[in-house]
Every structure is written in C-alpha cells, then in structure tokens.
Scaffold this active site. Structure first.
Site, PDB file in Angstrom:
ATOM      1  N   ARG A  88     -31.230  34.433 -20.341  1.00  0.00           N
ATOM      2  CA  ARG A  88     -30.195  33.957 -19.592  1.00  0.00           C
ATOM      3  C   ARG A  88     -29.875  32.495 -19.852  1.00  0.00           C
ATOM      4  O   ARG A  88     -30.719  31.702 -20.054  1.00  0.00           O
ATOM      5  CB  ARG A  88     -30.671  34.069 -18.042  1.00  0.00           C
ATOM      6  CG  ARG A  88     -29.604  33.701 -16.963  1.00  0.00           C
ATOM      7  CD  ARG A  88     -29.920  33.752 -15.545  1.00  0.00           C
ATOM      8  NE  ARG A  88     -28.855  33.241 -14.741  1.00  0.00           N
ATOM      9  CZ  ARG A  88     -29.166  32.873 -13.452  1.00  0.00           C
ATOM     10  NH1 ARG A  88     -30.221  32.937 -12.735  1.00  0.00           N
ATOM     11  NH2 ARG A  88     -28.088  32.625 -12.511  1.00  0.00           N
ATOM     12  N   HIS A  89     -28.587  32.118 -19.414  1.00  0.00           N
ATOM     13  CA  HIS A  89     -28.277  30.456 -19.640  1.00  0.00           C
ATOM     14  C   HIS A  89     -29.215  29.649 -18.773  1.00  0.00           C
ATOM     15  O   HIS A  89     -29.796  30.152 -17.739  1.00  0.00           O
ATOM     16  CB  HIS A  89     -26.862  30.338 -19.418  1.00  0.00           C
ATOM     17  CG  HIS A  89     -26.488  30.886 -18.000  1.00  0.00           C
ATOM     18  ND1 HIS A  89     -26.660  30.140 -16.701  1.00  0.00           N
ATOM     19  CD2 HIS A  89     -25.738  31.995 -17.537  1.00  0.00           C
ATOM     20  CE1 HIS A  89     -26.339  30.754 -15.592  1.00  0.00           C
ATOM     21  NE2 HIS A  89     -25.874  31.917 -16.133  1.00  0.00           N
ATOM     22  N   GLY A  90     -29.228  28.535 -19.175  1.00  0.00           N
ATOM     23  CA  GLY A  90     -29.935  27.840 -18.403  1.00  0.00           C
ATOM     24  C   GLY A  90     -29.280  27.121 -17.188  1.00  0.00           C
ATOM     25  O   GLY A  90     -28.432  27.709 -16.761  1.00  0.00           O
TER      26      GLY A  90
END
Length: 486
Positions: A88-90
């Site tokens: 998942r993106h940061g």
C-alpha cells in the site's frame, strides 16, 4: 516534491468558527513543517486505514531502517528464489473528496460566525481556545498526494526488505526488478521512493538519479491489476454507487454509541448538539490522525476524544471497510482473483525456470496499490473473517473482532509471498515452499495455520479460486430488456 503554486503556501487564517478552524488548520500546519520526533497518542491504535505503519509495527520505532527478522522465516537449506510484494502507498494527504468535506464543514461553521457567546475568544475554556487559535491552512493541490513522511515510509521499507532478503535484492538483481503500480500519483510516487531506498542500500551517501534513469526503470502502471475494483461493473453498481449498500454504516451513525459521542463533544465545545453530526465527528477524529501520520504533530483535536470514543469511531471506519472491501459484499473480493492469479503465475514461472536451471527472470516483483487492493485479496484468501458479520447492532460483541483495518492495512502495509527452493528435499514436491508475510510478520497459512507450506499444497488449496476466476462473468451486470412486447 509537493505540487502546487507557491502562492498557496501563504494562505492566512481568517476569523472563523472554532470548530472549522481546528479541523481545517491541522492539515495546513502539518504540510509545511519538517517531520518531528515520533509523537504517540493514546488514540493511535484506533485510526483504521489512517493508521501509521509504526503504530501497527511499534518495534520499528527505535530504528526504522533496521530489519526485524521474524524467527519463523525459513533459513539454512531453503533459499529464497522469488519475492512478490503487494504494498500500500505510504502516508498521504487527504484526498480531494476529503478536502471537499472539510470545505463544506468550514463554510457551514463560518456562516455561524466565530464565538457567538465569546467563550473561545475570551479563553473561557482552554480546549476551545486552543482549537480556535490553531492556525488555518490547507490547499486543493494536496489531493491525496504522497507526503514526505510517505516517501520515508517507502525508503525505510526498501532498506529493511533488502537487508532481510539480501540474495533477492542483490546488486546484480537490481536491473531485473519488476515494478507495477496503480495510476494514482501516491502509488507511483511510492514506487519511486522505494527505488530510491534501494539505491541508498546499494550506494550509501550517493544521491539517487531520476527513477527513469535507474536500471530497472520506473514502475509500470496497470490499473486493471491494482485497481481491479474500478473495472468490476457489478461492484460499482451494487455497492460503490448504491446508496443503500452501506446500510449498517448509516445505521451506526444514528445509533446510541455515536449519539453518546455527539452529546459529549457538543458539551466539550459548547456548541448545540444539533449542529454536529456523525460525519462531522469522524472528520474531527481523522484530523487528529492526519496530524500524527503526516508530521507527527499532536493537535488539540486529539484531546477532544478519549479511548472509548476512539473505539467507537474505529468501528465506524471498520464497518465501511468491511462492507465495501469484500467482507460484507463478497463481489469485491471475488473480483480480486485476477490479482491472485497474477501472483501464482509469477511463482509458477520462477519454479519452471529454476527446474530448468535458468536464472529467475524476475526475482523481485513489487506491486504498489491501495488498502482497497489488499483488503479484498485478504478476504478472498480467507483472512480476518469473524464468525458473525460486523453490523450496526453488534458493536459490543465485536470488541475483540479479527477485522481491524488499521492493524491489517495501515499506511505502507504490505503482503509478501516468498518462494523458497529447498536443496535437501526428499521428494520433488517438497523442493519448493512458500511463506507469506503481512507487514513484515510471517502470516499463518489459512489452510493449515502453519508458517510454511509446500507450494503445491498452497496452490491446491486455492485451486478453485485460481481455476474459476472469470471476472468478466463475475462482474458483468445483466442487461434488462425494457422493450415492450406487442
């Protein structure tokens, strides 16, 4: 780098209602400050999908770049030959949709004027005054973009993974990395930041080149894989665009647990309870989480809520994720089967190459997506399923539920498949084994609760999913013939 005209950075606060000032301003204050030392709030474990990765993995706080090797990871005679990671993106800014909600709230409260009774202006209540004095700032260009803390999340994850699996992330394999991403800029930028972290691993102290100039090249966009939910018409029609699909979410908003919080917050802020709503309270709660997640700043909004409030608001967030992301309505999890198939196709190819004494063409495959990517896949695989569904009416019974989104998919969450080749296998079937890690911890296998599986056993357990994945049939909405018969 942050995108947006410089003039937006000079917005000043206008006199507005205390509530609006606090809600909108916390975003503004965070955006311009450098990250501070980690700040911990008692509310941190309850922020759902807005949870910081280090709050789900507190062991990282002392040294976020140092790997923490799970003792259950295979070693000795078994060598990792391929790694497939869904990431998942940061940490990100609020999306445009969230900012619009804040702006709507801002306008509503601004219309009432500031401090009708003079309480905040006179400093009669310290918390109210603190909220009123909290500086106001936020801008449209944020729109869900990755923040610097989010880039740091990715760089540090890259350093830990490279140290944990040095053979796979060797310098020789750098050019053979395969990166796939959602088209959303926060995912593209997360992939780029991950590559910068690997560069730091290979070349300490040397500034990284542009991602386009790196040997492996930039991440490749594939929304059909990483945003499969956008391509499932049945999900879009029956769930995403269906006003009644989230019945339990709406019912919980008007239930006794949320009403208790509404009354409490109204009394704390000295505002009429009729001026508040469950949505407004949730936005206020998330403002506390954005401050902590983006810049490690504890805003006055964190002092409005206590642990009991946080548990209720976490449940409200989990209800939405539960019913939308494949646990309540299973169409979303079923539509993730193409992503599941893709993972096993990579593993199958690596085994074929290994058996024929060829080098594995893609020893590391990194796929950057969203919470909406990971949750349906985990549901499809049988994880975090409670005996009873989450509803608007069983909050107390679900206090110890398995499904807690912030513990499963915080910012930078990751699901990793590791394929091993074991030299001393007694039979060909035992030669290849698989382990899965969720957020860098070994995930017990759904079919056995063991920490490692023979590859053929794992594939056989999921054979019905792998062989019957027909998303075109699953996701098609039957066309209704509206023509009148003569």
């Amino acid at each position: 780098m942050l995108r947006g005209p410089d003039r937006l950075l000079r917005v000043t606060a206008a006199p507005v209602a205390a509530l609006a000032v606090a809600l909108v301003s916390s975003l503004s204050r965070c955006s311009l400050l450098e990250p501070e030392d980690p700040v911990v709030s008692a509310l941190s474990p309850y922020f759902g999908t807005k949870t910081r990765y280090e709050d789900a993995n507190p062991g990282l706080l002392p040294n976020p770049e140092a790997p923490r090797r799970d003792p259950e990871l295979l070693e000795e005679t078994c060598t990792p030959v391929q790694l497939v990671a869904l990431i998942r993106h940061g940490t990100r800014y609020p999306t445009a949709k969230q900012i619009r909600k804040l702006r709507q709230l801002h306008g509503l409260l601004q219309a009432r004027g500031r401090g009708d009774d003079g309480t905040c202006a006179a400093g009669g209540r310290s918390l109210c005054a603190a909220l009123a004095n909290w500086p106001l700032w936020y801008a449209d260009w944020m729109d869900g973009q990755l923040v610097e803390k989010g880039r740091q999340d990715m760089r540090q994850l890259a350093l830990r993974m490279a140290s944990l699996f040095p053979a796979l992330f060797s310098r020789e394999n750098y050019g053979r990395l395969q990166l796939v991403t959602s088209s959303k800029h926060r995912c593209v930028d997360s992939g780029a930041a991950f590559l910068q972290g690997l560069w730091q691993h290979y070349h300490p102290g040397v500034p990284p080149p542009d991602v386009a100039d790196m040997e492996c090249g930039p991440p490749r966009i594939n929304d059909k894989l990483m945003r499969f939910f956008d391509y499932c018409e049945k999900f879009l029609t029956q769930v995403e665009k269906n006003a009644t699909a989230l019945y339990h979410v709406e019912a919980f908003k008007t239930g006794p647990e949320m009403q208790n919080i509404l009354n409490k917050v109204a009394a704390t802020l000295q505002v009429p309870v009729n001026n508040l709503s469950a949505d407004l309270i949730q936005v206020a709660f998330f403002t506390c989480s954005f401050d902590l997640a983006i810049k490690g700043v504890k805003s006055p909004w964190c002092d409005v809520f206590d642990i009991d409030d946080a548990k209720v608001l976490e449940y409200l967030n989990d209800l939405k994720q539960y019913w939308k992301r494949g646990y309540g309505y299973t169409i979303n999890s079923r539509s993730s089967c193409t992503l599941f198939q893709d993972i096993f196709q990579h593993l199958d190819k690596a085994i074929e190459q290994k058996k024929s004494s060829q080098p594995v063409s893609s020893p590391v495959i990194l796929q950057f997506g969203h919470a909406e990517t990971l949750l349906p896949l985990l549901s499809l695989m049988g994880y975090f399923k409670d005996k009873e569904p989450l509803t608007a009416y069983n909050y107390k019974e679900q206090m110890h539920r398995k499904f807690r989104s912030g513990h499963i998919v915080p910012y930078a969450s990751n699901l990793i498949f590791v394929l091993y080749h074991c030299k001393n296998a007694k039979t060909p079937k035992e030669e290849f084994r698989v382990q899965m890690l969720l957020n860098e911890k070994v995930l017990p296998l759904a079919h056995s609760q063991q920490t490692v599986s023979l590859y053929e056993d794992l594939k056989n357990y999921y054979k019905d999913i792998l062989q019957s994945c027909h998303t075109s049939e699953e996701c098609d909405v039957p066309k209704v013939n509206t023509s009148d018969e003569l």
